[in-house]
Design an enzyme around this catalytic site. Structure first.
Site, short mmCIF file in Angstrom:
data_model
loop_
_atom_site.label_atom_id
_atom_site.label_comp_id
_atom_site.label_asym_id
_atom_site.label_seq_id
_atom_site.Cartn_x
_atom_site.Cartn_y
_atom_site.Cartn_z
CB SER A 178 -0.87 -0.03 1.26
OG SER A 178 -1.62 1.16 1.34
N GLY A 179 0.60 2.18 -0.88
CA GLY A 179 1.40 3.39 -0.92
C GLY A 179 2.67 3.27 -1.75
CB SER A 190 -2.27 -9.10 -5.53
OG SER A 190 -1.36 -8.28 -6.24
#
Lengths: 639, 301
Positions: A480-481, A552
């Site tokens: 994430s990010g 994922s």
């Protein structure tokens, strides 16, 4: 515990061996073989009983006996007496801990039969070992300590034995010497057990009062100590019970094809182990799943062609016609063939250290067939001690439960109750290759037969040709990010300027609609990716270049999506940003929340991220700006 | 209707099933052939499994140069008869350093056999190797799977074995891993002998009693098989009627005094004997009861 040293029972074979070896060998040659399992904990005297059977049937040599006597004094649990249990506790680690932690196989024979005993541990954490040992057994000996009666673990063992389909159960009430050979004690235990057995659905079992330590009712019955007992000895029971192999010969003919034997152009044979029934030259057969029919021309073995072969024999069949048949196919009697299906209900015994993830793809091996399969969310799990059905989201190590299983192509099967070979399967983790579950098929969920593929005239090649492009799926993965969405967006813009037809699937956006019902547990993450994979596949079928940006985190799901796609159409793009860097950026403020414990199952914090091992494209965001990254991806993809 | 299969028929079918699974699933299988009676049975089973094709894999003999002469003769004959390729491997380092059983003791087995086996498997890139070990031979073997996985460095982890259910074998391996497959795991010594008798399987004549030159040393009755045998002061070869229950390197393999000249007599003697089969081998004696388990963890077959 001062119990007198017991005298070993003597079998009659010895004299015959010495006097007339050829008669003995003739007798031995015609023996049948029984495989059985002993269930009980260390305290029930299981190892002692097995040691006794080996000892009595002269399977222990003098040097082993000398070692046994020395070991008994040093580490035995029977004082100065021989501790038979030491004979069967194999691995060094087990001997130190004084418990059996694996499945061990022991061998002995009597005048009528040869025996293979699976010796397995009794504790709940070794459920998988017990199921493994039981899977090849014709009979189970369930041990009960006469002083303790029917315990929780007795119920658990009995349930597992019943689950695995063992048809013959011997209830051995052991340590009768320690309750004064009391008939009253024995009768009460048998009555208790009968009530329980009835409640789980098996009616027939044979109760037996024994002492493994003293040898009562083991080789001969009744022992002088139990004149009230009128039944057979344990050995007599083992020698006379009907074998599963004999029972399966009466069923319709089935043989899974293991290997196609093709030494030259003139010979084409199909090799396999006959699972059930019998077969003769001239018999009409069908090859499944194709459904092609033919008849048996020859049954070939190195010892000459056979006029007939039956369940349990390994043969090579030649068919009268040139029909397609390869490994994994099943040759069956033409008028009673088994079915093929791709969705089933099954009982699973979970054996993996890692828990089952609904929707994750595993290899399923059944007979000689290996297919890709997914397990749906469990219908329920079974408390093996109370036999209650419990709600469950997953199965963890040693869990037993029921769930639906889907395979990527039809498998030829029978219900486990009818055939262990065509109804029993294992699941294999695609990444670690570990065997993670044993499964028993109940029935097919008919849907496979009723949902057909609709033939379509405008196929995927036509769709792609109209758009003048080659469809592909660019799969962005990363923390994430990491910059996935930003870069994916730039890639799409660039492709649009090149007149390419594209669609961007974004993780956050999909969760507002299609996957609104999913959370962030491991199981939900797997299902999230499965759905996105299927959607992406439909879009590539429509000729689009699909860009998917999803964390994922698990390799197996990315692998699953890769396998959905045509070869070469899946491009894994790893947006490689170190956790510290992604956390420092924290564009959405999520890392802060996760660190504060306000957000559970956050990738990189309390949920793992498995980086790709061989991505097609790797982007190091520390070295490239987002635009440079997008340029690089497009140039790698459209040269 | 068929007949109830005898235990030997069931064991034979099980072994054939296992071998076919390996050939169907492994990329490059090989059969380890040690020329002993268990190897002889395993080879016969392989020929049956794939008949009329020859077994679709080579035979590998990890040699120590110290086997009995009669073993080399039978080995070459069996390779010819079965139509299989015979690969013989000698550990070059052991050869160069002149490692031998008289001067180097345990190091001899370690270098020629344990290291030699690993080198040979790596050299030809075999990913599955059939071995003739049986579960009745020794306690740690009673727990070994039929498909036994080895790490890239050939180590065995007894705590981390795959469950084997029904007759379903999971032969999928990770990169670098290899499998040792034991198709006669469930056979006993008596089964092996009886199968040899019923199927006329050729075995090394050393299994039968004959007058042979011998020396008694360290409690073992050794045969002076060639002139490399260094006699100690006061030792002179003595002719005794002996035979071998198990065959290995001749300086490490103890014989038994015997008059058993036929298979029936050998089997009779085996059944009436009071010492276990492997006792004649010096190898199991190291490290007390856990000798074989330790050896296996290090990569010995």
């Amino acid at each position: 515990m001062a119990r007198a040293k017991s005298k070993p029972a003597i079998y009659k074979t010895d004299a015959l061996v010495a006097e007339d070896i050829d008669s003995y060998l003739e007798q031995h040659r015609h023996k049948t073989m029984l495989r059985f399992i002993t269930c009980g904990s260390v305290d029930d005297g299981k190892s002692t009983l097995i040691g006794r059977l080996l000892y009595d049937s002269k399977m222990i040599f003098e040097d082993q006996l000398a070692a046994l006597e020395a070991d008994s004094k040093r580490i035995g649990t029977q004082g100065q007496e021989i501790d038979f249990a030491l004979l069967v506790d194999g691995l060094a680690a087990e001997r130190e801990q004084g418990i059996t932690i694996d499945v061990a196989y022991r061998f002995f024979s009597t005048e009528k039969r040869k025996f293979i005993v699976a010796d397995t541990p009794g504790h709940e954490q070794y459920t998988r070992n017990m199921v493994t040992g039981a899977s090849t057994a014709d009979l189970a000996v369930i041990l009960i300590d006469a002083r303790k009666g029917v315990l929780t673990q007795t119920r658990r063992h009995s349930y597992l034995v019943h689950l695995i389909g063992i048809r013959h159960v011997v209830l051995a009430v052991n340590k009768m010497d320690l309750v004064g050979y009391s008939q009253e004690v024995f009768d009460k235990i048998v009555a208790d057990y009968a009530r329980f057995a009835k409640s789980i659905g098996f009616a027939a079992f044979t109760p037996l009062p024994i002492s493994g330590f003293r040898g009562d009712n083991i080789a001969a019955a009744p022992s002088a100590n139990t004149p009230w007992y009128q039944g057979p000895s344990l050995i007599h029971l083992l020698e006379t019970v009907e074998l599963d192999a004999a029972a399966s010969q009466a069923k319709p003919f089935r043989m899974p094809v293991q290997w196609v034997n093709r030494p030259d152009l003139d010979f084409r044979g199909f090799s396999g182990l006959i699972a059930s029934g019998s077969v003769k030259p001239g018999d009409g057969v069908v090859v499944l799943p194709s459904g092609k029919t033919s008849s048996v021309a020859r049954i070939v073995t190195m010892d000459g062609d056979l006029p007939e072969a039956a369940a349990g024999q390994a043969v090579t069949l030649c068919l009268a016609d040139e029909v397609d048949c390869s490994r994994g196919d099943v040759i069956a009697i033409a008028d009673q063939p088994p079915q093929a299906a791709d969705q089933f209900e099954a009982t699973l015994v979970w054996m993996g250290e890692e828990e089952m993830l609904p929707g994750r793809a595993y290899w399923l091996k059944l007979g000689a067939q290996t297919v890709s399969a997914t397990v749906q969310a469990p219908k329920y799990k079974i408390n093996v001690n109370t036999l209650e059905h419990l709600a469950a989201k997953t199965f963890d190590l040693n869990a037993i439960g029921v769930a639906n299983v889907s395979t990527d192509r039809p498998v030829v099967f029978e219900a486990y109750a009818d055939s262990r070979t065509l109804g029993g399967f294992i699941l294999i983790d695609k990444l670690t290759n570990a065997t993670v579950a044993a499964g028993m098929l109940h029935f097919s969920l008919r849907r496979a037969q009723n949902v057909h593929w609709q033939p379509i005239d405008i196929d995927r090649a036509r769709h792609a040709a109209m758009k003048n492009q080659k469809p592909a799926l660019l799969w962005f993965t990363g923390l994430s990010g990491a910059g996935k969405s930003t870069i994916a967006n730039l890639v799409e813009k660039k492709l649009a300027r090149m007149n390419r037809h594209t669609f961007l699937l974004d993780g956050d956006n999909v969760r507002h609609g299609l996957n609104r019902d999913l959370g962030f547990t491991e199981a939900d993450r797997v299902e999230n990716i499965r759905r996105v994979g299927e959607v992406a596949k439909l879009m590539t079928d429509a000729g689009l270049i699909v860009i998917a940006a999803f964390i994922s985190p698990f390799r197996s799901e990315r692998q699953m999506v890769r396998q959905l796609m045509a070869p070469g159409e899946f491009l894994e793009v790893f947006i490689d940003t170190p956790l510290a860097e992604a956390e420092a950026r924290d564009v959405k403020g999520l890392y802060k929340k996760a660190r504060a414990g306000k957000l559970r199952n956050f990738t990189g914090i309390d949920s793992p991220y498995e980086p790709p091992l061989n991505p097609e494209i790797r982007i190091d965001t520390a070295k490239l700006t987002p635009q440079e990254a997008a340029d690089q991806i497009v140039s790698r993809f459209i040269p | 209707m068929g007949h109830a299969l005898t235990h030997l028929e069931r064991l034979e079918a099980e072994s054939i099933h296992i071998m076919r699974e390996v050939v169907a699933e492994a990329e490059r299988p090989v059969m380890l052939y040690s020329v002993g009676k268990d190897s002889a049975v395993m080879l016969r089973l392989a020929r049956k499994a794939f008949f009329p094709s020859p077994p679709p894999f080579p035979l590998l003999h990890v040699d120590t140069t110290w086997k009995f002469q009669e073993m080399y003769a039978l080995r070459d004959r069996m390779a010819r008869e079965s139509g299989m390729e015979l690969l013989v491997y000698h550990n070059p380092e052991a050869k160069e350093r002149g490692i031998n059983p008289f001067d180097h003791g345990a190091l001899h087995t370690d270098m020629w056999k344990t290291e030699g086996l690993k080198q040979a498997l790596d050299k030809w890139g075999f990913d599955a190797a059939f071995g003739g070990a049986r579960r009745d031979e020794e306690k740690s073997r009673a727990k070994e799977r039929i498909f036994s996985f080895r790490t890239a460095s050939h180590a065995w982890d007894p705590k981390n074995q795959r469950p084997e259910l029904w007759n379903l074998y999971n032969a999928r391996k990770n990169k670098g891993e290899s499998i040792r497959v034991f198709p006669i795991s469930n056979w006993t010594e008596l089964d092996v002998w009886q199968y040899i008798q019923l199927n006329d399987v050729p075995i090394v004549p050393l299994y039968f009693a004959a007058p042979r030159p011998t020396v008694k040393r360290d409690g073992l009755l050794l045969m002076v098989d060639d002139d490399r045998f260094p006699l100690k002061a006061g030792e002179a070869p003595e002719i005794r009627s002996i035979r071998f229950r198990t065959l290995g390197c001749y300086p490490l393999t103890g014989a038994v005094e015997s008059q058993a000249q036929t298979l029936s007599q050998v089997i009779q003697e085996t059944l009436l004997t009071t010492t276990s089969e492997r006792q004649g081998r010096a190898i199991d004696k190291d490290a007390g009861g856990a000798g074989m388990e330790k050896k296996k963890q290090e990569g010995y077959f």
